[in-house]
Design a protein around this motif. Structure first.
Motif, PDB file in Angstrom:
ATOM      1  N   SER A 242      17.159 -19.554 -13.456  1.00 57.32           N
ATOM      2  CA  SER A 242      15.896 -19.874 -12.802  1.00 57.32           C
ATOM      3  C   SER A 242      15.516 -18.802 -11.780  1.00 57.32           C
ATOM      4  O   SER A 242      14.342 -18.434 -11.644  1.00 57.32           O
ATOM      5  CB  SER A 242      15.987 -21.244 -12.121  1.00 57.32           C
ATOM      6  N   ASN A 246      12.214 -16.457 -11.833  1.00 58.00           N
ATOM      7  CA  ASN A 246      11.292 -16.223 -10.714  1.00 58.00           C
ATOM      8  C   ASN A 246      11.096 -14.732 -10.459  1.00 58.00           C
ATOM      9  O   ASN A 246       9.994 -14.286 -10.120  1.00 58.00           O
ATOM     10  CB  ASN A 246      11.812 -16.904  -9.441  1.00 58.00           C
ATOM     11  N   TYR A 249       8.714 -13.582 -13.116  1.00 60.62           N
ATOM     12  CA  TYR A 249       7.348 -13.990 -12.780  1.00 60.62           C
ATOM     13  C   TYR A 249       6.796 -13.129 -11.645  1.00 60.62           C
ATOM     14  O   TYR A 249       5.619 -12.756 -11.644  1.00 60.62           O
ATOM     15  CB  TYR A 249       7.317 -15.460 -12.359  1.00 60.62           C
ATOM     16  N   LYS A 499       6.343 -15.608  -5.772  1.00 60.08           N
ATOM     17  CA  LYS A 499       6.925 -16.483  -6.790  1.00 60.08           C
ATOM     18  C   LYS A 499       8.172 -17.204  -6.297  1.00 60.08           C
ATOM     19  O   LYS A 499       8.520 -18.265  -6.817  1.00 60.08           O
ATOM     20  CB  LYS A 499       7.247 -15.681  -8.056  1.00 60.08           C
ATOM     21  N   PHE A 500       8.865 -16.646  -5.307  1.00 56.60           N
ATOM     22  CA  PHE A 500      10.007 -17.359  -4.742  1.00 56.60           C
ATOM     23  C   PHE A 500       9.562 -18.422  -3.730  1.00 56.60           C
ATOM     24  O   PHE A 500      10.252 -19.419  -3.538  1.00 56.60           O
ATOM     25  CB  PHE A 500      10.977 -16.374  -4.085  1.00 56.60           C
ATOM     26  N   PRO A 503       7.683 -22.366  -5.495  1.00 55.29           N
ATOM     27  CA  PRO A 503       8.358 -23.621  -5.839  1.00 55.29           C
ATOM     28  C   PRO A 503       8.663 -24.504  -4.635  1.00 55.29           C
ATOM     29  O   PRO A 503       8.822 -25.717  -4.777  1.00 55.29           O
ATOM     30  CB  PRO A 503       9.663 -23.149  -6.508  1.00 55.29           C
TER      31      PRO A 503
END
Length: 539
Positions: A242, A246, A249, A499-500, A503
């Motif tokens: 995951s 990220n 992404y 992107k980190f 979430p």
């Protein structure tokens, strides 16, 4: 027929399907399919299904799928069986084996073969095993994946036979995993189930996690402990994957920001112009792509896969030409007045947006992906789309080409000279007004080709550029005004950071946090990560 007898019969038929030749005689298949016209009840229909499966011929899959979907018909006049699709008062007919068109009949002239949920379950159970005997390894692999997702103890003997015959290592591994999933649903001894858990754990993907999580909930004793341990290990592995996802992404977003910001870095750095119409240059490139694809669709459909290659130079010329007109017509009269420049280019952006709305309308326009940019592939547990991968490669190509122009060409030398000390460059004979004009045209042209790339991942609308203008300025300021390497590092750094954060705090709050962090950073380093050197710059 008792449940035990039916399960035994299914098992025998599945084993026979694996051991049977790859294809049966076509006449034999057609004679079996014809029996669907004479079945009197669901039990008789099930017998015909199993008889078809026992041939081991993958071509019967079409007929069975049609039956499952309620699209199998027989003609009343001669009891011939067809796949049908209703269109008004007629039924269009297809051959049940080849799928070729077989004419059409009035709805009153044909009868649908009846099917219920029990038959649908039977078809679902046997179709995966049917394709285990295919000559195509890809078909066998797909069958193994299907059976892993729908484990059934009845299929274990057939899977054993398929594993014994399988010569392709990757397919054999998937078959073994499918067998392990079926073992967990069976009444086999605990030792077999522990071995199955270990094998599924080694697979380590989300499908394995889902299967073991469900099994853990109903297992007991040592089996429950083994399943819980396997679930924990898989979760740990997936957490690592995951993080890599990220990063991917973030790099993908960074490549988009790089394309959008790199032209702005040139104009802002060389000319000191805050160009609020830069996003509209991106929009013009995207609409150029839309126009090119429309022409190709209507006049030259065979060239669609080349549409982006055709659109790239045209988008550069369109956006670059508009940028040159803006600089010559408005901006050259406003040098040294940054506030007026900002307001003027903001007005230009509104004019360009309204012009596009008038010509193309306010709604989103469809821009298609060429075949080579469609789809995705798996790298471990990473899902990588081809369009994002190509855009990243394209962004890097544009960056290094621009770097070459800036460092290795006379024009690039003149641009750097004007950036470092405009008065000294003018005294050395450099025509600084034309350097400004061509630099602005270059930055706008690069924004145009950025629009070609962005049309593949975003909606093409009059507001397309507005979504990137603020992020582009943040990248340029963070990296260092006018520094290409600073723009490069800034784009990818902000992309990964976004992107980190998303979430945990959401997309909107994530952008706000990034903006706050940039403001704090600029307080410490007002010229960004990589500050330009030169008397004029340092003044």
């Amino acid at each position: 027929m008792t449940i035990l007898f039916r399960r035994l019969l299914t098992t025998l038929l599945l084993i026979f399907a694996i051991a049977a030749p790859a294809s049966a005689d076509e006449a034999e298949l057609r004679s079996i399919i014809a029996k669907f016209a004479t079945t009197k009840n669901f039990q008789a229909t099930e017998q015909v299904i199993r008889e078809l499966v026992a041939t081991g011929d993958a071509s019967v899959e079409r007929s069975l799928l049609a039956l499952s979907e309620g699209n199998l018909y027989f003609r009343k006049a001669d009891s011939a069986v067809f796949i049908g699709s209703e269109a008004g008062q007629v039924v269009k007919l297809l051959d049940p084996l080849s799928g070729e068109a077989a004419g059409e009949e009035a709805k009153a002239a044909v009868t649908k073969v009846r099917v219920n949920n029990g038959l649908r379950r039977t078809i679902r159970d046997v179709l995966g095993t049917l394709t285990l005997g295919s000559d195509d390894p890809a078909v066998r692999l797909a069958a193994a994946e299907t059976m892993f997702g729908n484990p059934d103890p009845v299929a274990i003997p057939a899977l054993n036979a398929a594993i014994e015959k399988e010569a392709v290592a990757s397919v054999r591994a998937k078959l073994q995993q499918a067998r392990a999933a079926a073992v967990l649903q069976s009444e086999l001894p605990e030792a077999d189930k522990l071995a199955a858990i270990e094998l599924i754990e080694a697979r380590g993907d989300r499908a394995a996690l889902s299967l073991l999580t469900a099994y853990e909930a109903r297992a007991e004793g040592s089996l429950k402990e083994a399943a819980a341990s396997a679930v924990g290990d898989i979760n740990s592995k997936l957490a690592v994957w995951s993080a890599f996802q990220n990063v991917w992404y973030g790099l993908s977003l960074g490549s988009v920001l790089l394309l959008a910001a790199i032209g702005l870095a040139i104009t802002f750095g060389v000319m000191g112009v805050i160009n609020m119409a830069h996003g509209e240059m991106v929009m013009l490139g995207a609409y150029t792509t839309f126009v090119v694809q429309n022409i190709i669709r209507t006049s030259f459909p065979g060239l669609f896969d080349w549409s982006l290659a055709i659109a790239l130079p045209l988008a550069f010329l369109v956006a670059g030409g508009v940028g040159l007109a803006i600089e010559r017509g408005i901006i050259r009269f406003l040098y040294g007045r940054p506030l007026e420049t900002l307001l003027a280019t903001w007005g230009v952006s509104l004019i360009l947006q309204q012009t596009v709305r008038t010509i193309f309308g306010p709604t989103n326009k469809e821009v298609g992906n060429p075949s080579w940019m469609s789809g995705a592939f798996q790298l471990g547990e990473l899902s990588i789309t081809w369009n994002r991968l190509w855009i990243m490669a394209f962004a890097l190509a544009v960056f290094f080409l621009l770097l070459f122009v800036m460092k290795r060409t006379p024009w690039g030398l003149q641009m750097r000279a004007v950036t470092a000390n405009r008065r000294m460059a003018a005294s050395m004979g450099i025509r600084t007004p034309w350097v400004d004009a061509l630099t602005f045209a270059l930055g706008s042209g690069i924004a145009g080709i950025a629009g070609v790339a962005l049309s593949q991942i975003d909606n093409v609308s009059p507001n397309l550029g507005q979504g990137y203008i603020i992020d582009s300025f943040m990248v340029v300021v963070f990296g260092g005004v006018g520094n290409l390497w600073g723009t490069f590092v800034g784009a990818f750094s902000l992309g990964v950071l976004n992107k980190f954060l998303e979430p945990y705090v959401g997309a909107v709050l994530g952008k706000i946090l990034v903006l706050v962090l940039i403001i704090l950073f600029i307080q410490k380093r007002p010229r960004g990560l990589f500050a330009l050197k030169g008397r004029a710059v340092e003044a």
